[in-house]
Design an enzyme around this catalytic site. Sequence first.
Site, mmCIF file in Angstrom:
data_model
loop_
_atom_site.group_PDB
_atom_site.id
_atom_site.type_symbol
_atom_site.label_atom_id
_atom_site.label_comp_id
_atom_site.label_asym_id
_atom_site.label_seq_id
_atom_site.Cartn_x
_atom_site.Cartn_y
_atom_site.Cartn_z
ATOM 1 N N ALA A 14 0.821 -1.223 0.000
ATOM 2 C CA ALA A 14 0.000 0.000 0.000
ATOM 3 C C ALA A 14 0.852 1.269 0.000
ATOM 4 C CB ALA A 14 -0.935 -0.010 1.207
ATOM 5 N N THR A 38 7.463 -2.695 2.528
ATOM 6 C CA THR A 38 8.527 -3.653 2.837
ATOM 7 C C THR A 38 9.520 -3.102 3.856
ATOM 8 O OG1 THR A 38 9.817 -2.846 0.970
ATOM 9 C CG2 THR A 38 8.448 -4.781 0.563
ATOM 10 N N ASP A 63 7.272 -8.569 4.501
ATOM 11 C CA ASP A 63 7.752 -9.154 3.249
ATOM 12 C C ASP A 63 6.815 -10.332 2.992
ATOM 13 O OD1 ASP A 63 8.948 -10.568 1.246
ATOM 14 O OD2 ASP A 63 10.834 -10.930 2.300
ATOM 15 N N ASN A 90 -2.262 -7.459 -2.873
ATOM 16 C CA ASN A 90 -1.875 -6.590 -3.988
ATOM 17 C C ASN A 90 -0.371 -6.596 -4.274
ATOM 18 O OD1 ASN A 90 -2.045 -3.974 -5.734
ATOM 19 N ND2 ASN A 90 -0.659 -3.445 -4.054
ATOM 20 N N TYR A 155 6.043 -14.049 -14.451
ATOM 21 C CA TYR A 155 4.967 -13.164 -13.969
ATOM 22 C C TYR A 155 3.588 -13.688 -14.422
ATOM 23 C CZ TYR A 155 2.546 -8.656 -13.223
ATOM 24 O OH TYR A 155 1.685 -7.657 -12.825
HETATM 25 P P1 NAP Z 1 4.387 -0.972 -7.612
HETATM 26 O O1 NAP Z 1 4.038 0.455 -7.874
HETATM 27 O O2 NAP Z 1 5.681 -1.523 -8.107
HETATM 28 O O3 NAP Z 1 4.278 -1.238 -6.016
HETATM 29 C C1 NAP Z 1 4.525 -2.512 -5.511
HETATM 30 C C2 NAP Z 1 4.063 -2.591 -4.084
HETATM 31 O O4 NAP Z 1 4.292 -3.925 -3.610
HETATM 32 C C3 NAP Z 1 4.845 -1.654 -3.172
HETATM 33 O O5 NAP Z 1 3.999 -1.202 -2.151
HETATM 34 C C4 NAP Z 1 5.932 -2.572 -2.595
HETATM 35 O O6 NAP Z 1 6.391 -2.156 -1.328
HETATM 36 C C5 NAP Z 1 5.151 -3.873 -2.466
HETATM 37 N N1 NAP Z 1 6.020 -5.045 -2.453
HETATM 38 C C6 NAP Z 1 6.955 -5.413 -3.358
HETATM 39 N N2 NAP Z 1 7.556 -6.558 -2.967
HETATM 40 C C7 NAP Z 1 6.995 -6.908 -1.778
HETATM 41 C C8 NAP Z 1 7.212 -7.960 -0.862
HETATM 42 N N3 NAP Z 1 8.124 -8.930 -1.051
HETATM 43 N N4 NAP Z 1 6.460 -7.991 0.268
HETATM 44 C C9 NAP Z 1 5.530 -7.045 0.517
HETATM 45 N N5 NAP Z 1 5.293 -6.008 -0.318
HETATM 46 C C10 NAP Z 1 6.021 -5.949 -1.452
HETATM 47 O O7 NAP Z 1 3.278 -1.974 -8.169
HETATM 48 P P2 NAP Z 1 1.848 -1.666 -8.831
HETATM 49 O O8 NAP Z 1 2.064 -1.336 -10.250
HETATM 50 O O9 NAP Z 1 1.045 -0.772 -7.974
HETATM 51 O O10 NAP Z 1 1.238 -3.154 -8.795
HETATM 52 C C11 NAP Z 1 0.420 -3.605 -7.743
HETATM 53 C C12 NAP Z 1 -0.176 -4.943 -8.139
HETATM 54 O O11 NAP Z 1 -0.903 -4.794 -9.360
HETATM 55 C C13 NAP Z 1 0.859 -6.035 -8.390
HETATM 56 O O12 NAP Z 1 0.367 -7.278 -7.943
HETATM 57 C C14 NAP Z 1 0.995 -6.052 -9.906
HETATM 58 O O13 NAP Z 1 1.413 -7.306 -10.375
HETATM 59 C C15 NAP Z 1 -0.436 -5.733 -10.307
HETATM 60 N N6 NAP Z 1 -0.542 -5.165 -11.656
HETATM 61 C C16 NAP Z 1 0.016 -3.962 -11.962
HETATM 62 C C17 NAP Z 1 -0.126 -3.466 -13.252
HETATM 63 C C18 NAP Z 1 0.422 -2.138 -13.672
HETATM 64 O O14 NAP Z 1 0.282 -1.799 -14.844
HETATM 65 N N7 NAP Z 1 1.015 -1.359 -12.809
HETATM 66 C C19 NAP Z 1 -0.829 -4.203 -14.209
HETATM 67 C C20 NAP Z 1 -1.370 -5.424 -13.850
HETATM 68 C C21 NAP Z 1 -1.224 -5.892 -12.575
HETATM 69 P P3 NAP Z 1 7.654 -1.121 -1.198
HETATM 70 O O15 NAP Z 1 7.134 0.238 -1.588
HETATM 71 O O16 NAP Z 1 8.016 -1.174 0.241
HETATM 72 O O17 NAP Z 1 8.707 -1.615 -2.127
#
Ligand code: NAP
Length: 248
Positions: A14, A38, A63, A90, A155
């Site tokens: 989040a 994290t 994590d 998420n 992925y």
């Molecule tokens: P993002 O901006 O890269 O943010 C990732 C989030 O996940 C951050 O809060 C991060 O925490 C946390 N995270 C990463 N590794 C973790 C771990 N080992 N344990 C706990 N938390 C962890 O990602 P996003 O684009 O918002 O994506 C969120 C979700 O939507 C993901 O599941 C992704 O696969 C899915 N999704 C995204 C897209 C897209 O276009 N962006 C499309 C399809 C699906 P930190 O800030 O502490 O690193």
Amino acid sequence: MQDSSPKLALVTGASRGIGKAIARALGEAGFIVAGTATTSDGAEGISAWLAERRIEGAGFRVDVGSNESVAELMENLQSSLGAPAVLVNNAGITRDNLLLRMKEEEWSEVINTNLNSIFRMTRACLKPMTRARWGRIINISSVVGSSGNPGQSNYCASKAGVEGFTRSLAREIGSRGITVNAVAPGFIETDMTGSLPEVQARELLQKIPLQRLGRAEEVAAVVRFLALDGGAYITGETVHVNGGMYLA
Ligand code: NAP
């Protein structure tokens, strides 16, 4: 919400992107929000950000790739905000590579963070939901879990797994008043997509009927719908939020 006492929603990842928008949408809908990052700094940032918006809740460090860390999170939650009624799985990562070049760690890290985490987090939250005979589990998948994408076999496998898990668990625990759904975003403007080279970004837009990337808020709105009473009779589904780029 029809129930008068506010329920706790736990949102992993989040600190930014889609998870942050989900935390906000659920908070504004009346849920108490536990959001994770994290790092401890990230968790404190979430607490401060929620307070600024007058959303009850706090940030926590976890994590999702580690059993120990998830157990610690659940203890911390139990002694502060209580048991989540809504779980939004998420947190997710990418480690893209063509399969012939993909290292075993790139495969394992993605499967562990995106898929094994769902097993871990959901199992940890399920008992109290079963006791309450009410719960919402919402897993963030991806359009590429259905369409596939070159360079993302790890992925895509993780997200297809998330959707299979969702269907199976929905059948398993429907009788307890718990719904389990997945939301599959297309390409959303976040850090995850920010690194796309310009040529690739242009090619991508040509494949999206709505001709733009999505916004995190547009994914959060669907999560909010599934968490509230409007979504009460939907379970085992994957809701696509992708501007029309994949139509099954
Ligand atoms: P993002 O901006 O890269 O943010 C990732 C989030 O996940 C951050 O809060 C991060 O925490 C946390 N995270 C990463 N590794 C973790 C771990 N080992 N344990 C706990 N938390 C962890 O990602 P996003 O684009 O918002 O994506 C969120 C979700 O939507 C993901 O599941 C992704 O696969 C899915 N999704 C995204 C897209 C897209 O276009 N962006 C499309 C399809 C699906 P930190 O800030 O502490 O690193």
